[in-house]
Design a protein around this motif. Sequence first.
Motif, PDB file in Angstrom:
ATOM      1  N   TRP A 103      34.432 -10.072  33.259  1.00  0.00           N
ATOM      2  CA  TRP A 103      33.741 -11.310  33.621  1.00  0.00           C
ATOM      3  C   TRP A 103      34.490 -12.541  33.144  1.00  0.00           C
ATOM      4  O   TRP A 103      34.461 -13.582  33.793  1.00  0.00           O
ATOM      5  CB  TRP A 103      32.296 -11.285  33.129  1.00  0.00           C
ATOM      6  CG  TRP A 103      31.491 -10.318  33.951  1.00  0.00           C
ATOM      7  CD1 TRP A 103      31.001  -9.105  33.559  1.00  0.00           C
ATOM      8  CD2 TRP A 103      31.128 -10.473  35.323  1.00  0.00           C
ATOM      9  NE1 TRP A 103      30.356  -8.504  34.603  1.00  0.00           N
ATOM     10  CE2 TRP A 103      30.422  -9.316  35.706  1.00  0.00           C
ATOM     11  CE3 TRP A 103      31.342 -11.469  36.269  1.00  0.00           C
ATOM     12  CZ2 TRP A 103      29.916  -9.144  36.990  1.00  0.00           C
ATOM     13  CZ3 TRP A 103      30.840 -11.293  37.552  1.00  0.00           C
ATOM     14  CH2 TRP A 103      30.131 -10.138  37.896  1.00  0.00           C
ATOM     15  N   GLU A 147      37.106 -13.053  35.831  1.00  0.00           N
ATOM     16  CA  GLU A 147      36.544 -13.621  37.060  1.00  0.00           C
ATOM     17  C   GLU A 147      36.253 -15.111  36.866  1.00  0.00           C
ATOM     18  O   GLU A 147      36.562 -15.935  37.727  1.00  0.00           O
ATOM     19  CB  GLU A 147      35.263 -12.901  37.477  1.00  0.00           C
ATOM     20  CG  GLU A 147      34.684 -13.531  38.734  1.00  0.00           C
ATOM     21  CD  GLU A 147      33.601 -12.715  39.387  1.00  0.00           C
ATOM     22  OE1 GLU A 147      32.523 -13.274  39.619  1.00  0.00           O
ATOM     23  OE2 GLU A 147      33.843 -11.536  39.685  1.00  0.00           O
ATOM     24  N   ALA A 148      35.663 -15.443  35.741  1.00  0.00           N
ATOM     25  CA  ALA A 148      35.341 -16.843  35.456  1.00  0.00           C
ATOM     26  C   ALA A 148      36.595 -17.692  35.358  1.00  0.00           C
ATOM     27  O   ALA A 148      36.613 -18.853  35.782  1.00  0.00           O
ATOM     28  CB  ALA A 148      34.543 -16.936  34.160  1.00  0.00           C
ATOM     29  N   ASP A 149      37.655 -17.115  34.822  1.00  0.00           N
ATOM     30  CA  ASP A 149      38.917 -17.841  34.688  1.00  0.00           C
ATOM     31  C   ASP A 149      39.424 -18.274  36.058  1.00  0.00           C
ATOM     32  O   ASP A 149      39.893 -19.398  36.232  1.00  0.00           O
ATOM     33  CB  ASP A 149      39.943 -16.958  33.973  1.00  0.00           C
ATOM     34  CG  ASP A 149      41.098 -17.755  33.426  1.00  0.00           C
ATOM     35  OD1 ASP A 149      40.850 -18.696  32.648  1.00  0.00           O
ATOM     36  OD2 ASP A 149      42.249 -17.438  33.775  1.00  0.00           O
ATOM     37  N   GLY A 150      39.302 -17.404  37.030  1.00  0.00           N
ATOM     38  CA  GLY A 150      39.731 -17.737  38.387  1.00  0.00           C
ATOM     39  C   GLY A 150      38.862 -18.804  39.032  1.00  0.00           C
ATOM     40  O   GLY A 150      39.340 -19.633  39.804  1.00  0.00           O
ATOM     41  N   ASP A 151      37.564 -18.793  38.710  1.00  0.00           N
ATOM     42  CA  ASP A 151      36.637 -19.746  39.318  1.00  0.00           C
ATOM     43  C   ASP A 151      36.628 -21.114  38.637  1.00  0.00           C
ATOM     44  O   ASP A 151      35.946 -22.023  39.095  1.00  0.00           O
ATOM     45  CB  ASP A 151      35.220 -19.172  39.329  1.00  0.00           C
ATOM     46  CG  ASP A 151      35.067 -18.070  40.366  1.00  0.00           C
ATOM     47  OD1 ASP A 151      35.969 -17.898  41.203  1.00  0.00           O
ATOM     48  OD2 ASP A 151      34.033 -17.374  40.344  1.00  0.00           O
ATOM     49  N   THR A 152      37.341 -21.267  37.550  1.00  0.00           N
ATOM     50  CA  THR A 152      37.391 -22.553  36.842  1.00  0.00           C
ATOM     51  C   THR A 152      38.814 -23.103  36.774  1.00  0.00           C
ATOM     52  O   THR A 152      39.110 -23.953  35.945  1.00  0.00           O
ATOM     53  CB  THR A 152      36.827 -22.411  35.410  1.00  0.00           C
ATOM     54  OG1 THR A 152      37.589 -21.419  34.719  1.00  0.00           O
ATOM     55  CG2 THR A 152      35.358 -22.043  35.405  1.00  0.00           C
ATOM     56  N   TRP A 173      39.426 -26.900  36.434  1.00  0.00           N
ATOM     57  CA  TRP A 173      38.725 -27.612  35.358  1.00  0.00           C
ATOM     58  C   TRP A 173      39.741 -28.201  34.381  1.00  0.00           C
ATOM     59  O   TRP A 173      40.878 -27.744  34.296  1.00  0.00           O
ATOM     60  CB  TRP A 173      37.815 -26.656  34.597  1.00  0.00           C
ATOM     61  CG  TRP A 173      36.564 -26.286  35.320  1.00  0.00           C
ATOM     62  CD1 TRP A 173      36.406 -26.035  36.648  1.00  0.00           C
ATOM     63  CD2 TRP A 173      35.277 -26.088  34.726  1.00  0.00           C
ATOM     64  NE1 TRP A 173      35.112 -25.704  36.911  1.00  0.00           N
ATOM     65  CE2 TRP A 173      34.400 -25.731  35.760  1.00  0.00           C
ATOM     66  CE3 TRP A 173      34.810 -26.177  33.428  1.00  0.00           C
ATOM     67  CZ2 TRP A 173      33.055 -25.466  35.519  1.00  0.00           C
ATOM     68  CZ3 TRP A 173      33.476 -25.907  33.194  1.00  0.00           C
ATOM     69  CH2 TRP A 173      32.605 -25.562  34.242  1.00  0.00           C
ATOM     70  N   ARG A 210      37.406 -26.091  29.979  1.00  0.00           N
ATOM     71  CA  ARG A 210      37.544 -24.820  30.699  1.00  0.00           C
ATOM     72  C   ARG A 210      37.197 -23.594  29.863  1.00  0.00           C
ATOM     73  O   ARG A 210      36.472 -22.718  30.363  1.00  0.00           O
ATOM     74  CB  ARG A 210      38.956 -24.699  31.271  1.00  0.00           C
ATOM     75  CG  ARG A 210      39.108 -23.518  32.195  1.00  0.00           C
ATOM     76  CD  ARG A 210      40.449 -23.537  32.887  1.00  0.00           C
ATOM     77  NE  ARG A 210      40.641 -22.342  33.672  1.00  0.00           N
ATOM     78  CZ  ARG A 210      41.807 -21.955  34.127  1.00  0.00           C
ATOM     79  NH1 ARG A 210      42.886 -22.693  33.910  1.00  0.00           N
ATOM     80  NH2 ARG A 210      41.908 -20.840  34.831  1.00  0.00           N
ATOM     81  N   VAL A 236      34.388 -20.987  31.114  1.00  0.00           N
ATOM     82  CA  VAL A 236      34.689 -19.578  31.368  1.00  0.00           C
ATOM     83  C   VAL A 236      33.693 -18.693  30.629  1.00  0.00           C
ATOM     84  O   VAL A 236      33.127 -17.742  31.197  1.00  0.00           O
ATOM     85  CB  VAL A 236      36.148 -19.245  30.947  1.00  0.00           C
ATOM     86  CG1 VAL A 236      36.376 -17.743  30.872  1.00  0.00           C
ATOM     87  CG2 VAL A 236      37.132 -19.898  31.907  1.00  0.00           C
ATOM     88  N   TYR A 282      30.094 -19.018  32.129  1.00  0.00           N
ATOM     89  CA  TYR A 282      30.042 -18.326  33.418  1.00  0.00           C
ATOM     90  C   TYR A 282      29.928 -16.819  33.202  1.00  0.00           C
ATOM     91  O   TYR A 282      29.084 -16.158  33.813  1.00  0.00           O
ATOM     92  CB  TYR A 282      31.306 -18.663  34.211  1.00  0.00           C
ATOM     93  CG  TYR A 282      31.424 -17.993  35.567  1.00  0.00           C
ATOM     94  CD1 TYR A 282      31.168 -18.707  36.726  1.00  0.00           C
ATOM     95  CD2 TYR A 282      31.834 -16.672  35.686  1.00  0.00           C
ATOM     96  CE1 TYR A 282      31.304 -18.110  37.977  1.00  0.00           C
ATOM     97  CE2 TYR A 282      31.954 -16.065  36.921  1.00  0.00           C
ATOM     98  CZ  TYR A 282      31.697 -16.780  38.064  1.00  0.00           C
ATOM     99  OH  TYR A 282      31.828 -16.181  39.297  1.00  0.00           O
ATOM    100  N   LYS A 315      26.751 -14.364  34.249  1.00  0.00           N
ATOM    101  CA  LYS A 315      26.875 -13.225  35.158  1.00  0.00           C
ATOM    102  C   LYS A 315      26.406 -11.927  34.495  1.00  0.00           C
ATOM    103  O   LYS A 315      25.757 -11.099  35.136  1.00  0.00           O
ATOM    104  CB  LYS A 315      28.324 -13.081  35.649  1.00  0.00           C
ATOM    105  CG  LYS A 315      28.747 -14.183  36.593  1.00  0.00           C
ATOM    106  CD  LYS A 315      27.890 -14.173  37.848  1.00  0.00           C
ATOM    107  CE  LYS A 315      28.391 -15.141  38.881  1.00  0.00           C
ATOM    108  NZ  LYS A 315      27.606 -15.098  40.126  1.00  0.00           N
TER     109      LYS A 315
END
Length: 124
Positions: free
Chosen positions: A29, A32-37, A40, A45, A49, A52, A56
């Motif tokens: 997780w 995944e969060a790293d990719g979605d931020t 930032w 950030r 991360v 997020y 999840k």
Amino acid sequence: MAYTAPTVAQFRTRYAAFADVASETVQYWLDEADGDTGNWSDETRPRGVMAYAAHKMAEQGLGTGAMPAGVTSFKSGTFSATVSDAQAGRTGFNSTVYGREFLDLARRNFGGPRLAYEPNVSVG
């Protein structure tokens, strides 16, 4: 200050409720969060991360903690719980304290709308 991805140990220090979740799950997780931020600021950030990832995992029932927010009564024998209408209506990132933290950090990164002004110039 350059961005450094948070580690599982840093995540568990910030969110002790996930201490018993498998390291591989937490890392999944975080990744995944790293990719979605990715867009930032480096300053917020790492916290984004982690928030997020916590959100999840909480959505999936992972982690431990006290009575969830919005629970107005709880019984144990044959299990019974009552949830406040305000909490029951929350969805998405608003459904967990971690998601609300993520949204707050996202607002800090992207703020409100940007306006452009072009003055009326008359050519006479």
